[in-house]
Design a protein around this motif. Structure first.
Motif, short mmCIF file in Angstrom:
data_model
loop_
_atom_site.label_atom_id
_atom_site.label_comp_id
_atom_site.label_asym_id
_atom_site.label_seq_id
_atom_site.Cartn_x
_atom_site.Cartn_y
_atom_site.Cartn_z
N GLN A 180 0.84 -1.19 0.00
CA GLN A 180 0.00 0.00 0.00
C GLN A 180 0.88 1.24 0.00
OE1 GLN A 180 -3.73 -0.10 0.49
NE2 GLN A 180 -3.42 1.93 -0.40
N PHE A 181 0.90 1.95 -1.10
CA PHE A 181 1.62 3.23 -1.16
C PHE A 181 0.58 4.34 -1.21
CE2 PHE A 181 4.76 0.33 -3.20
CZ PHE A 181 5.72 0.42 -2.21
N PHE A 182 0.09 4.74 -0.06
CA PHE A 182 -0.91 5.80 0.04
C PHE A 182 -2.15 5.40 -0.76
CE2 PHE A 182 3.43 7.51 0.17
CZ PHE A 182 3.46 7.75 1.52
N ASP A 183 -2.56 6.18 -1.75
CA ASP A 183 -3.78 5.81 -2.48
C ASP A 183 -3.50 4.84 -3.64
OD1 ASP A 183 -2.38 7.82 -3.77
OD2 ASP A 183 -4.13 8.96 -4.37
N ASN A 184 -2.28 4.33 -3.70
CA ASN A 184 -1.95 3.33 -4.72
C ASN A 184 -1.68 1.99 -4.03
OD1 ASN A 184 -0.76 4.57 -7.72
ND2 ASN A 184 -1.43 5.96 -6.10
N ALA A 185 -2.63 1.06 -4.16
CA ALA A 185 -2.41 -0.29 -3.64
C ALA A 185 -1.99 -1.15 -4.83
CB ALA A 185 -3.69 -0.83 -3.03
N ILE A 186 -0.79 -1.69 -4.74
CA ILE A 186 -0.29 -2.46 -5.89
C ILE A 186 -0.11 -3.92 -5.51
CG2 ILE A 186 0.95 -0.41 -6.74
CD1 ILE A 186 3.59 -2.00 -6.09
N LEU A 235 13.86 1.32 -6.87
CA LEU A 235 13.70 2.77 -7.02
C LEU A 235 12.98 3.10 -8.32
CD1 LEU A 235 17.21 3.76 -5.75
CD2 LEU A 235 15.06 4.52 -4.75
N TYR A 236 13.31 2.34 -9.34
CA TYR A 236 12.67 2.54 -10.63
C TYR A 236 11.17 2.29 -10.51
CZ TYR A 236 12.32 2.42 -15.70
OH TYR A 236 12.00 2.70 -16.99
N PHE A 294 7.52 5.01 -10.71
CA PHE A 294 6.26 4.87 -11.44
C PHE A 294 5.09 5.33 -10.55
CE2 PHE A 294 6.16 2.20 -15.37
CZ PHE A 294 7.52 2.08 -15.56
N ILE A 295 5.23 5.03 -9.28
CA ILE A 295 4.09 5.21 -8.36
C ILE A 295 3.97 6.66 -7.88
CG2 ILE A 295 3.17 4.47 -6.11
CD1 ILE A 295 4.63 1.76 -6.73
N ILE A 296 5.12 7.25 -7.60
CA ILE A 296 5.12 8.61 -7.03
C ILE A 296 4.23 9.60 -7.79
CG2 ILE A 296 6.61 10.65 -6.74
CD1 ILE A 296 7.15 8.95 -4.47
N PRO A 297 4.34 9.70 -9.12
CA PRO A 297 3.51 10.71 -9.81
C PRO A 297 2.02 10.43 -9.73
CG PRO A 297 5.23 9.86 -11.26
CD PRO A 297 5.19 8.97 -10.07
N ARG A 298 1.65 9.21 -9.33
CA ARG A 298 0.23 8.85 -9.28
C ARG A 298 -0.38 9.08 -7.90
NH1 ARG A 298 2.41 5.53 -13.27
NH2 ARG A 298 0.99 5.13 -15.02
N ILE A 299 0.46 9.42 -6.94
CA ILE A 299 -0.06 9.62 -5.58
C ILE A 299 -0.78 10.97 -5.52
CG2 ILE A 299 0.58 9.96 -3.15
CD1 ILE A 299 2.88 7.94 -3.72
N ARG A 300 -2.06 10.92 -5.20
CA ARG A 300 -2.86 12.14 -5.14
C ARG A 300 -3.37 12.40 -3.72
NH1 ARG A 300 -0.65 13.35 -8.69
NH2 ARG A 300 -1.21 14.24 -10.69
N SER A 301 -3.30 11.38 -2.87
CA SER A 301 -3.88 11.51 -1.53
C SER A 301 -2.97 12.30 -0.60
CB SER A 301 -4.11 10.12 -0.93
OG SER A 301 -2.89 9.40 -0.90
N HIS A 302 -1.71 12.42 -0.95
CA HIS A 302 -0.74 13.04 -0.05
C HIS A 302 0.18 14.01 -0.80
CE1 HIS A 302 -1.93 9.54 2.28
NE2 HIS A 302 -1.33 10.04 3.34
#
Lengths: 382, 89
Positions: A23-29, A94-95, A99-107
């Motif tokens: 779970q990366f904030f609002d991105n659950a992968i 890290l790569y 990918f995930i960082i730009p998609r995080i909108r909750s934080h």
């Protein structure tokens, strides 16, 4: 969102033997891969963020290495990247995270460490090499609860700082008296810059802190010992080793150093004379299907940890403004401003809702033991 | 042109209190302005009904201001500044 749909076709694989949810904030992968090394790295670093993909709705993050084609296929949501074998980064985790960082909108994500003593929750914000993590570990040893290192996640729904308990990466074990653990703490399957990874519970008695409102932000301001080498720091959205090789070939560039512990991969390009190579770097970045996040020029400098540290109070506006600047440096600026009609002013205005009851300080970096005492006292005064 | 001595802040200005200061965001110009304590007090007094003289009187009642200080001139200048920045109706 500026993330574009990839031109590649989605592929199906039957040998994705390794699978784990995060779970990366609002991105659950659900990370699905046939590469044991990436599976192991992710588990090692993000163990505390693991979730059960059978119980929580996740999106597949596929990493598949094909020995026949000599290429790596990565897909997440509508984005697909295919990398040739020789362009694959050794530190794949890290790569993946980039990918995930730009998609995080909750934080909102700020490059900083976050600690808590009682009800006081402090964000220690700084660039790399300013002593942020070292200072945080010293405070953890003195009983601070750990919320995060590398990035402070500010929850945009409830305005609280959430924990982000990935392992803490240390570059220097001696300074913390942890040399004896060098053999067992190195991140598996990595190359290049060595970091030793620790869970906060192994570093101090405080354990993991709960989410809470922002009490203090301390900006670490290094006082540098300057030398004369010029460089450009180029943050890019996607790492690609062919891109690094291409940049090395640009006339005027002496060498390129990869700094891969940032939210976005950073290339530090050392220059012969001036920074007139920016345009060529931009062109190379486009050719290798990455995008520039930021370009900062400077002279090589090392923080002077022998000086006397100095603490200065900042006004709430100064502090909020400095925080907004860090936010824009940490995210892809375009992605973040998308949510604010492209307006930094509107972002600043929203941020003011989070910082109205927060105190801001600038700590001029110096002797580590004195810095630790200053921040410890500050966190107990609030 | 006569000066409007009963000015009123624009309704669409977003104001955020930050300690002793106030941050104003103008969505039309995308500008951000910061008011210090004095400007903030005057900003908060502007409601379209108060004259500069009335504001002066409130200031003199609430703050220790030397008699020889020209408060009215300060108010006028600050309001002109608000006007120049497009913050008033």
């Amino acid at each position: 969102m500026t993330i574009s749909t990839s031109p590649h076709q989605k592929r199906e694989f039957k040998d994705l033997r390794f699978e784990k949810g995060y779970q990366f904030f609002d991105n659950a992968i659900c990370l699905k891969t046939n590469l044991e090394e990436i599976h192991t790295q992710f588990h090692y670093i993000y163990e505390r963020l693991e979730i059960d993909p059978n119980k929580i709705d996740t999106k597949d993050f596929i990493i598949h290495f094909s020995p026949d084609r000599k290429e790596l296929y990565i897909s997440y949501e509508n984005e697909i990247q295919i990398l040739e074998q020789e362009t694959i980064t050794p530190n794949l985790y890290l790569y993946v995270f980039s990918f995930i960082i730009p998609r995080i909108r909750s934080h909102f994500l700020v490059h900083s460490a976050t600690l808590r003593f009682g009800n006081t929750l402090s964000v220690i914000a700084a660039n790399s090499t300013s002593g942020k993590t070292t200072l945080a570990v010293k405070l953890i040893k003195r009983g601070a609860q750990f919320l995060s290192d590398e990035l402070a996640p500010i929850n945009r729904n409830n305005h609280l700082i959430d924990p982000f308990p990935r392992k803490i990466g240390l570059r220097d074990l001696k300074i913390h008296g942890l040399e004896s653990q060098a053999a067992t703490r190195q991140l598996p399957n990595t190359k290049g810059e060595v970091k030793w990874m620790f869970d906060s519970s192994e570093l101090g008695p405080g354990g993991l802190g709960q989410a809470g409102p922002l009490s203090q932000v301390i900006f670490l301001e290094p006082q540098y010992v300057e030398d004369s080498s010029l460089y450009l720091e180029v943050s890019i959205t996607r790492l690609n080793y062919s891109l690094i090789e291409a940049i090395k070939q640009i006339p005027g560039i002496q060498s390129v150093e990869l700094v891969n512990d940032r939210i976005f991969p950073l290339l530090r390009c050392f220059l012969d004379h001036d920074n007139s190579v920016i345009k060529q770097i931009e062109e190379a970045v486009i050719v290798y299907q990455s995008a520039l996040v930021s370009v900062v020029s400077g002279k090589t400098q090392k923080p002077d940890f022998q000086l006397a540290p100095e603490l200065k109070a900042m006004s709430k506006f100064e502090g909020t403004y400095a925080l907004a600047k860090m936010l824009l440096n940490g995210h892809s600026e375009a992605d973040l401003l998308d949510d604010f009609n492209g307006s930094p002013g509107l972002l600043l205005s929203e941020l003011a809702d989070y910082t109205a009851h927060c105190d801001f300080f600038q700590l001029h970096v110096g002797k580590l033991s004195t810095m630790t005492d200053i921040v410890y006292d500050l966190m107990h005064k609030k | 042109m006569t000066e409007d001595t009963k000015p009123k802040p624009r309704k669409d200005i977003i104001a955020k209190k930050l300690g002793s200061e106030m941050m104003l965001y103008d969505p039309k110009s995308d500008d951000v302005h910061v008011l210090n304590e004095t400007s903030l007090f005057i900003w908060n007094s502007l409601d379209g009904n108060q004259t500069y003289e009335a504001i002066e009187s409130i200031i003199r009642k609430n703050f220790e201001v030397p008699d020889d200080q020209n408060v009215l001139e300060d108010i006028t200048n600050i309001c002109r500044d608000f006007r120049a920045k497009g913050l008033l109706e």
